[in-house]
Scaffold this motif. Sequence first.
Motif, PDB file in Angstrom:
ATOM      1  N   LEU A  77     -35.830 -36.894  75.945  1.00 47.23           N
ATOM      2  CA  LEU A  77     -36.032 -35.471  76.133  1.00 47.23           C
ATOM      3  C   LEU A  77     -37.469 -35.363  76.563  1.00 47.23           C
ATOM      4  O   LEU A  77     -38.340 -35.477  75.983  1.00 47.23           O
ATOM      5  N   GLY A  78     -37.759 -34.716  77.720  1.00 48.22           N
ATOM      6  CA  GLY A  78     -38.922 -34.340  78.333  1.00 48.22           C
ATOM      7  C   GLY A  78     -39.073 -32.867  77.787  1.00 48.22           C
ATOM      8  O   GLY A  78     -38.316 -31.959  78.183  1.00 48.22           O
ATOM      9  N   VAL A  79     -40.419 -32.383  77.250  1.00 44.43           N
ATOM     10  CA  VAL A  79     -40.697 -31.347  76.747  1.00 44.43           C
ATOM     11  C   VAL A  79     -40.940 -30.119  77.959  1.00 44.43           C
ATOM     12  O   VAL A  79     -40.246 -29.210  78.098  1.00 44.43           O
ATOM     13  N   TRP A  80     -41.394 -30.862  78.953  1.00 41.51           N
ATOM     14  CA  TRP A  80     -41.839 -30.066  80.257  1.00 41.51           C
ATOM     15  C   TRP A  80     -40.365 -29.556  80.804  1.00 41.51           C
ATOM     16  O   TRP A  80     -40.247 -28.354  81.333  1.00 41.51           O
ATOM     17  N   ASN A  81     -39.445 -30.476  80.852  1.00 41.73           N
ATOM     18  CA  ASN A  81     -38.280 -30.431  81.605  1.00 41.73           C
ATOM     19  C   ASN A  81     -37.414 -29.301  80.787  1.00 41.73           C
ATOM     20  O   ASN A  81     -36.697 -28.373  81.194  1.00 41.73           O
ATOM     21  N   MET A  82     -37.556 -29.300  79.416  1.00 41.60           N
ATOM     22  CA  MET A  82     -36.830 -28.334  78.521  1.00 41.60           C
ATOM     23  C   MET A  82     -37.338 -27.042  78.652  1.00 41.60           C
ATOM     24  O   MET A  82     -36.576 -25.937  78.831  1.00 41.60           O
ATOM     25  N   ILE A  83     -38.780 -26.881  78.993  1.00 43.80           N
ATOM     26  CA  ILE A  83     -39.297 -25.479  79.150  1.00 43.80           C
ATOM     27  C   ILE A  83     -38.774 -24.924  80.438  1.00 43.80           C
ATOM     28  O   ILE A  83     -38.661 -23.679  80.591  1.00 43.80           O
ATOM     29  N   THR A  97     -36.094 -25.700  81.855  1.00 41.06           N
ATOM     30  CA  THR A  97     -34.586 -25.269  81.794  1.00 41.06           C
ATOM     31  C   THR A  97     -34.451 -24.039  80.988  1.00 41.06           C
ATOM     32  O   THR A  97     -33.807 -23.098  81.235  1.00 41.06           O
ATOM     33  N   ARG A  98     -35.063 -23.876  79.833  1.00 36.72           N
ATOM     34  CA  ARG A  98     -35.193 -22.480  79.183  1.00 36.72           C
ATOM     35  C   ARG A  98     -35.543 -21.515  79.794  1.00 36.72           C
ATOM     36  O   ARG A  98     -34.787 -20.615  79.769  1.00 36.72           O
ATOM     37  N   TYR A 113     -35.539 -36.737  85.836  1.00 33.85           N
ATOM     38  CA  TYR A 113     -35.463 -37.977  84.953  1.00 33.85           C
ATOM     39  C   TYR A 113     -34.961 -39.031  85.723  1.00 33.85           C
ATOM     40  O   TYR A 113     -35.112 -40.266  85.430  1.00 33.85           O
TER      41      TYR A 113
END
Length: 152
Positions: free
Chosen positions: A7-13, A15-16, A61
């Motif tokens: 899980l990458g934090v930047w990718n989560m931001i 996506t959110r 990813y």
Amino acid sequence: MLLPGALGVWNMIITRTYFQTTIPDESLEASQLDGCADFQFVLRIVLPLSGPIIAVITLFYAVGHWNSFFNALIYLKSQNLFPLQLVLRDILVQNDVDMNMLADVQEAARKEGLRELLKYSLIIVATGPLMIVYPFVQKYFVKGVMIGSLKG
């Protein structure tokens, strides 16, 4: 090798932010009034609308794991499990020629030319699969990357 970077934090931001700006709150309320559960809402409404972000995050990813060699260098001991980048690195290191050991100038120039040719061909081998996949994902990539930009 996939678990440490799962899980990458930047990718989560990203996506959110995509979900907050693209999926309206009214669609959740309307689906709940129609008797739709939360899981059904995700499957039937959110997933069909989130094709661009899924494609972009998958590409991020894939490129990240395709280019990752450092984690494999740290965690893996068996050369049978090495990713392509470490195998290519080993080929380049083994092909290194000490020019002081060669007496013939022409032979040294030929070996240096062969070494450069091998280096450039390894670059093509390493980037080739991603260059083949990227045109199919490009239309989603432009939409998904623009999510993080400022609108004004």
